[in-house]
Design an enzyme around this catalytic site. Structure first.
Site, short mmCIF file in Angstrom:
data_model
loop_
_atom_site.label_atom_id
_atom_site.label_comp_id
_atom_site.label_asym_id
_atom_site.label_seq_id
_atom_site.Cartn_x
_atom_site.Cartn_y
_atom_site.Cartn_z
N ASN A 11 0.83 -1.20 0.00
CA ASN A 11 0.00 0.00 0.00
C ASN A 11 0.88 1.27 0.00
O ASN A 11 1.51 1.59 1.01
CB ASN A 11 -0.89 -0.04 1.26
CG ASN A 11 -1.89 1.08 1.30
OD1 ASN A 11 -1.62 2.17 0.81
ND2 ASN A 11 -3.04 0.83 1.90
N ASP A 72 -0.91 -4.05 10.24
CA ASP A 72 -2.28 -4.36 9.87
C ASP A 72 -3.13 -3.31 10.56
O ASP A 72 -2.94 -3.01 11.74
CB ASP A 72 -2.69 -5.76 10.28
CG ASP A 72 -3.90 -6.21 9.48
OD1 ASP A 72 -3.80 -6.28 8.25
OD2 ASP A 72 -4.97 -6.47 10.08
N TYR A 164 -9.77 5.56 4.02
CA TYR A 164 -10.91 6.27 4.62
C TYR A 164 -10.54 7.68 5.09
O TYR A 164 -11.36 8.35 5.73
CB TYR A 164 -11.46 5.46 5.80
CG TYR A 164 -11.91 4.05 5.42
CD1 TYR A 164 -13.18 3.82 4.90
CD2 TYR A 164 -11.05 2.96 5.56
CE1 TYR A 164 -13.59 2.54 4.54
CE2 TYR A 164 -11.45 1.67 5.20
CZ TYR A 164 -12.72 1.47 4.70
OH TYR A 164 -13.12 0.20 4.34
P1 ITT Z 1 -0.66 -4.25 3.14
O1 ITT Z 1 -1.36 -5.41 3.81
O2 ITT Z 1 0.08 -4.67 1.90
O3 ITT Z 1 0.18 -3.45 4.07
P2 ITT Z 1 -3.36 -3.21 2.90
O4 ITT Z 1 -3.93 -1.93 2.40
O5 ITT Z 1 -3.99 -4.47 2.39
O6 ITT Z 1 -1.79 -3.21 2.59
P3 ITT Z 1 -4.36 -3.76 5.55
O7 ITT Z 1 -4.72 -5.16 5.25
O8 ITT Z 1 -3.72 -3.45 6.86
O9 ITT Z 1 -3.35 -3.18 4.47
O10 ITT Z 1 -5.67 -2.88 5.36
C1 ITT Z 1 -5.73 -1.61 5.86
C2 ITT Z 1 -6.92 -0.88 5.29
O11 ITT Z 1 -7.50 -0.08 6.33
C3 ITT Z 1 -6.47 0.09 4.21
O12 ITT Z 1 -6.49 -0.51 2.92
C4 ITT Z 1 -7.48 1.22 4.37
O13 ITT Z 1 -8.67 0.89 3.72
C5 ITT Z 1 -7.72 1.22 5.88
N1 ITT Z 1 -6.76 2.11 6.57
C6 ITT Z 1 -5.76 1.76 7.42
N2 ITT Z 1 -5.04 2.82 7.82
C7 ITT Z 1 -5.59 3.88 7.20
C8 ITT Z 1 -5.27 5.25 7.19
O14 ITT Z 1 -4.24 5.74 7.84
N3 ITT Z 1 -6.04 6.05 6.46
C9 ITT Z 1 -7.09 5.57 5.76
N4 ITT Z 1 -7.43 4.30 5.68
C10 ITT Z 1 -6.68 3.43 6.40
#
Ligand code: ITT
Length: 205
Positions: A11, A72, A164
């Site tokens: 991400n 996560d 978000y």
């Molecule tokens: P990695 O697992 O490869 O790190 P990912 O996006 O799949 O990437 P997660 O499984 O931890 O990571 O999902 C986190 C989700 O939560 C992310 O895709 C956003 O939709 C939300 N999220 C987490 N932190 C956020 C932030 O700081 N601002 C906005 N949305 C966030």
């Protein structure tokens, strides 16, 4: 001790956040080289901690001897019983009619807005959670947790950030996380807090 750690994330928004959190300390945070060519870790844990450990442990095997950080994270909305929670990244894709689709930020935000339709401002409380794990050679050394409390708006605001962020209003500064630079967001965010806890641990290690 000079910090040397590699990030494991697909991400780019997280990478920007970590870079913003690290910059005031003169630290550069980079992703694991060729990260996108590594086999994807299945995030099937029931908690942020389980998934963070799983990612950090698996990806650390690709860079022997290096400290690897993975987070996560997600959004817990009180009026939705804590959803989307660990399903934050794929909230819209989890809807039955979208089962075959990839989810994206706009679709996830649209689902949140739909589900909160008619819910009053006082009841739109929510928090971002970040659990970060640090691992080396397949073993987790420590985990760190950060949280940020806010309110879900009824329309997006701001152009920065990811996920978000445009819906997440942070009352302390009267702005959404999408209205902040990476460095500003790191001061208040769940990810910034987890990263600072990691730095403290590293300093004492
Ligand atoms: P990695 O697992 O490869 O790190 P990912 O996006 O799949 O990437 P997660 O499984 O931890 O990571 O999902 C986190 C989700 O939560 C992310 O895709 C956003 O939709 C939300 N999220 C987490 N932190 C956020 C932030 O700081 N601002 C906005 N949305 C966030």
């Amino acid at each position: 001790m000079q910090l040397q750690a590699l990030l494991a994330t697909s991400n780019p928004g997280k990478l920007r956040d970590f870079a913003g959190a690290a910059a005031p300390y003169g630290i550069t945070i980079a992703n694991i080289p060729h990260f996108s060519s590594l086999p994807e870790v299945v995030e099937d844990g029931a908690t942020f901690e389980e998934n963070a450990r799983k990612k950090a442990e698996s990806y650390s095997l690709a860079v022997s001897g290096e400290l690897v950080l993975a987070d996560d994270s997600g959004l817990e909305i009180d009026a939705l019983g804590g959803a989307p929670g660990v399903h934050s990244a794929r909230y819209a894709a989890d809807e039955p009619h979208n089962a075959e689709c990839n989810t994206d930020d706009a679709a996830n935000n649209a689902r949140v807005l739909r589900e909160l339709k008619g819910v009053s401002e006082q009841k739109r409380t929510a928090r971002f959670i970040c659990v970060m794990a640090v691992a080396r050679d397949g073993h987790t050394l420590h985990t760190f947790r950060g949280a940020a409390e806010g309110i879900i708006l009824d329309a997006p605001r701001g152009q920065h950030g990811f996920g978000y962020d445009p819906l997440f209003y942070f009352p302390q500064i009267g702005k959404t996380f999408a209205e902040l630079s990476a460095a500003e967001k790191a001061q208040y965010s769940h990810r910034g807090a987890a990263f600072r806890a990691f730095l403290e641990w590293h300093r004492e290690a």
